[in-house]
Motif scaffolding. Structure first.
Motif, PDB file in Angstrom:
ATOM      1  N   ALA A  57      -1.065 -48.733 -71.154  1.00 59.59           N
ATOM      2  CA  ALA A  57      -1.259 -47.740 -71.927  1.00 59.59           C
ATOM      3  C   ALA A  57      -1.274 -46.148 -71.693  1.00 59.59           C
ATOM      4  CB  ALA A  57      -2.662 -48.195 -71.427  1.00 59.59           C
ATOM      5  N   GLY A  58      -1.035 -45.110 -70.587  1.00 58.38           N
ATOM      6  CA  GLY A  58      -0.419 -44.409 -70.242  1.00 58.38           C
ATOM      7  C   GLY A  58       0.284 -43.841 -71.777  1.00 58.38           C
ATOM      8  N   ARG A  59       1.507 -44.761 -72.452  1.00 56.66           N
ATOM      9  CA  ARG A  59       2.509 -44.158 -73.336  1.00 56.66           C
ATOM     10  C   ARG A  59       2.421 -44.452 -74.595  1.00 56.66           C
ATOM     11  NH1 ARG A  59       8.467 -45.220 -70.768  1.00 56.66           N
ATOM     12  NH2 ARG A  59       7.779 -44.634 -68.265  1.00 56.66           N
ATOM     13  N   SER A  60       0.848 -45.357 -74.575  1.00 55.27           N
ATOM     14  CA  SER A  60       1.147 -45.893 -75.809  1.00 55.27           C
ATOM     15  C   SER A  60       0.912 -44.547 -76.609  1.00 55.27           C
ATOM     16  CB  SER A  60       0.362 -47.210 -75.431  1.00 55.27           C
ATOM     17  OG  SER A  60      -0.258 -47.586 -77.051  1.00 55.27           O
ATOM     18  N   THR A  61       0.932 -44.809 -77.963  1.00 51.02           N
ATOM     19  CA  THR A  61      -0.005 -43.863 -79.058  1.00 51.02           C
ATOM     20  C   THR A  61      -1.182 -44.893 -80.110  1.00 51.02           C
ATOM     21  OG1 THR A  61       0.877 -43.916 -80.657  1.00 51.02           O
ATOM     22  CG2 THR A  61       2.313 -42.618 -79.062  1.00 51.02           C
ATOM     23  N   SER A  62      -1.160 -45.424 -79.371  1.00 48.70           N
ATOM     24  CA  SER A  62      -2.551 -46.843 -80.607  1.00 48.70           C
ATOM     25  C   SER A  62      -2.549 -47.269 -79.876  1.00 48.70           C
ATOM     26  CB  SER A  62      -1.789 -47.505 -81.030  1.00 48.70           C
ATOM     27  OG  SER A  62      -1.771 -48.572 -81.861  1.00 48.70           O
ATOM     28  N   LEU A  80     -11.753 -53.713 -63.522  1.00 46.78           N
ATOM     29  CA  LEU A  80     -10.308 -52.930 -62.819  1.00 46.78           C
ATOM     30  C   LEU A  80     -10.153 -51.975 -63.647  1.00 46.78           C
ATOM     31  CD1 LEU A  80      -8.228 -55.658 -60.572  1.00 46.78           C
ATOM     32  CD2 LEU A  80      -9.661 -53.437 -59.425  1.00 46.78           C
ATOM     33  N   THR A  81      -9.983 -52.055 -64.989  1.00 53.07           N
ATOM     34  CA  THR A  81      -9.873 -51.211 -66.028  1.00 53.07           C
ATOM     35  C   THR A  81     -10.712 -50.150 -66.640  1.00 53.07           C
ATOM     36  OG1 THR A  81      -8.308 -52.574 -66.476  1.00 53.07           O
ATOM     37  CG2 THR A  81      -8.890 -50.614 -68.090  1.00 53.07           C
ATOM     38  N   SER A  82     -10.616 -48.751 -66.638  1.00 54.64           N
ATOM     39  CA  SER A  82     -11.622 -48.620 -66.704  1.00 54.64           C
ATOM     40  C   SER A  82     -12.359 -47.958 -68.956  1.00 54.64           C
ATOM     41  CB  SER A  82     -10.376 -46.913 -67.241  1.00 54.64           C
ATOM     42  OG  SER A  82     -11.309 -45.580 -67.504  1.00 54.64           O
ATOM     43  N   PRO A  83     -12.494 -48.272 -68.867  1.00 59.69           N
ATOM     44  CA  PRO A  83     -13.227 -48.170 -69.978  1.00 59.69           C
ATOM     45  C   PRO A  83     -12.528 -46.484 -71.053  1.00 59.69           C
ATOM     46  CG  PRO A  83     -15.015 -48.238 -69.051  1.00 59.69           C
ATOM     47  CD  PRO A  83     -13.952 -47.888 -68.174  1.00 59.69           C
ATOM     48  N   ALA A  84     -11.851 -45.942 -70.174  1.00 60.97           N
ATOM     49  CA  ALA A  84     -11.274 -44.461 -71.240  1.00 60.97           C
ATOM     50  C   ALA A  84      -9.758 -45.151 -71.631  1.00 60.97           C
ATOM     51  CB  ALA A  84     -11.046 -43.630 -70.059  1.00 60.97           C
ATOM     52  N   LEU A  85      -9.605 -46.737 -71.292  1.00 56.92           N
ATOM     53  CA  LEU A  85      -8.053 -46.118 -71.403  1.00 56.92           C
ATOM     54  C   LEU A  85      -8.340 -47.801 -72.545  1.00 56.92           C
ATOM     55  CD1 LEU A  85      -6.575 -47.515 -67.646  1.00 56.92           C
ATOM     56  CD2 LEU A  85      -5.831 -45.518 -69.264  1.00 56.92           C
ATOM     57  N   PRO A  86      -7.249 -47.886 -73.730  1.00 58.35           N
ATOM     58  CA  PRO A  86      -7.008 -47.766 -75.074  1.00 58.35           C
ATOM     59  C   PRO A  86      -6.702 -49.229 -74.734  1.00 58.35           C
ATOM     60  CG  PRO A  86      -4.973 -46.444 -74.701  1.00 58.35           C
ATOM     61  CD  PRO A  86      -5.452 -45.906 -73.996  1.00 58.35           C
ATOM     62  N   VAL A  87      -6.769 -50.038 -73.443  1.00 64.49           N
ATOM     63  CA  VAL A  87      -7.186 -51.470 -73.370  1.00 64.49           C
ATOM     64  C   VAL A  87      -7.276 -52.464 -74.420  1.00 64.49           C
ATOM     65  CG1 VAL A  87      -5.513 -52.887 -71.688  1.00 64.49           C
ATOM     66  CG2 VAL A  87      -5.235 -51.015 -71.345  1.00 64.49           C
ATOM     67  N   GLU A  88      -6.688 -53.403 -74.265  1.00 63.05           N
ATOM     68  CA  GLU A  88      -7.683 -54.250 -74.479  1.00 63.05           C
ATOM     69  C   GLU A  88      -7.143 -56.004 -73.946  1.00 63.05           C
ATOM     70  OE1 GLU A  88      -9.777 -57.883 -78.031  1.00 63.05           O
ATOM     71  OE2 GLU A  88      -8.956 -55.395 -78.134  1.00 63.05           O
ATOM     72  N   PHE A  89      -8.547 -57.019 -73.080  1.00 66.01           N
ATOM     73  CA  PHE A  89      -7.823 -58.394 -72.710  1.00 66.01           C
ATOM     74  C   PHE A  89      -8.279 -59.164 -73.124  1.00 66.01           C
ATOM     75  CE2 PHE A  89      -7.096 -54.938 -69.067  1.00 66.01           C
ATOM     76  CZ  PHE A  89      -5.687 -55.061 -69.120  1.00 66.01           C
ATOM     77  N   SER A  90      -7.538 -60.053 -72.866  1.00 66.98           N
ATOM     78  CA  SER A  90      -8.099 -61.710 -73.637  1.00 66.98           C
ATOM     79  C   SER A  90      -7.614 -62.276 -73.035  1.00 66.98           C
ATOM     80  CB  SER A  90      -7.471 -61.300 -75.249  1.00 66.98           C
ATOM     81  OG  SER A  90      -8.455 -62.714 -75.833  1.00 66.98           O
ATOM     82  N   ASP A  91      -8.479 -63.619 -73.071  1.00 68.50           N
ATOM     83  CA  ASP A  91      -7.865 -64.594 -72.237  1.00 68.50           C
ATOM     84  C   ASP A  91      -8.032 -65.615 -73.007  1.00 68.50           C
ATOM     85  OD1 ASP A  91     -10.347 -64.679 -73.209  1.00 68.50           O
ATOM     86  OD2 ASP A  91     -10.935 -66.294 -71.825  1.00 68.50           O
ATOM     87  N   ILE A  92      -6.116 -66.530 -73.540  1.00 70.36           N
ATOM     88  CA  ILE A  92      -6.242 -66.573 -74.715  1.00 70.36           C
ATOM     89  C   ILE A  92      -4.447 -67.213 -74.078  1.00 70.36           C
ATOM     90  CG2 ILE A  92      -7.199 -65.350 -76.831  1.00 70.36           C
ATOM     91  CD1 ILE A  92      -4.275 -64.837 -77.622  1.00 70.36           C
TER      92      ILE A  92
END
Length: 225
Positions: A57-62, A80-92
């Motif tokens: 996420a630190g390098r992603s522009t999206s 463990l992930t800050s809401p400010a980071l552009p990261v989504e997690f999915s249990d799939i």
């Protein structure tokens, strides 16, 4: 096969139980060096507690999508992930549950210590189909030791493993990292078969044996002409 006296094996087990360190996270800096300085969408397959996804996420522009079939470890990744980071997690299940359509392609795909849980050739084929033109795939995998070179590397890894455990933990007993709570499974494919299948599915891929019972695979999707 590396054969050590049972007393030595027990001593090593006690030592590493008290001073665990994450062999997969050890390769995260190396993974980041294989990637462009900036990229768009990224996918981390088998994200575990999300350590690598947060780095991506630190390098992603999206955005970054981390997927894992274990709902418990995915929940820990979210916590463990800050809401400010552009990261989504999915249990799939990555083999069947990834989104289709315009959101189905990624500029970066990573997969660490997970592909041996999946049907290998089918997983590589899926990664190839989901990688955008010019995108980069990086895999850190496990293979069954079968050749003299495999066993030689395994022998070399034993003292190196002790040294790394001592240095990373400063010689002190520590709690087991959250990332090491994910499910594990022994590899069934040998390195030779790993290479043959990888080169069949991903022509031009670079596959290398590594220390600490790992191999790496890097492949770049040809850009559209």
């Amino acid at each position: 096969m590396t054969i050590l006296p049972p007393s030595v094996l027990r001593a090593l087990e006690r030592f590493h139980a008290a001073r665990p360190w994450d062999h997969n996270a050890h390769y995260h800096p190396w993974i980041m060096r294989q990637l462009p300085r900036r990229y768009g969408r990224a996918l981390d397959v088998g994200c575990g507690s999300g350590d690598l996804a947060r780095l991506l996420a630190g390098r992603s522009t999206s955005s970054v999508l981390g997927v894992d079939s274990d709902p418990g470890i995915v929940q820990r990744a979210r916590e463990l992930t800050s809401p400010a980071l552009p990261v989504e997690f999915s249990d799939i299940d990555a083999m069947t549950g990834l989104p289709d359509g315009p959101d189905g392609l990624y500029d970066v795909i990573t997969c660490v210590a997970v592909v041996h849980h999946l049907p290998y050739a089918d997983a590589l084929t899926l990664f190839r189909r989901r990688l955008a033109p010019g995108g980069t795939l990086v895999v850190v995998g496990l293979a069954r030791a079968e050749s003299p070179v495999d066993h030689l590397l395994g022998c070399a890894a034993i003292p190196a493993n002790v040294l790394m455990a001592w240095v990373k933990n400063r010689g002190r007993p520590v709690e087991r990292p959250v990332a090491m709570s994910a499910r594990t499974r022994a590899a069934e494919m040998g390195f030779g078969e790993v290479v043959r299948e990888a080169r069949r599915v991903l022509p031009g891929c670079r596959v290398r044996r590594r220390l600490f019972w790992r191999y790496t695979l890097v492949w770049r999707q040809p850009a559209r002409s």
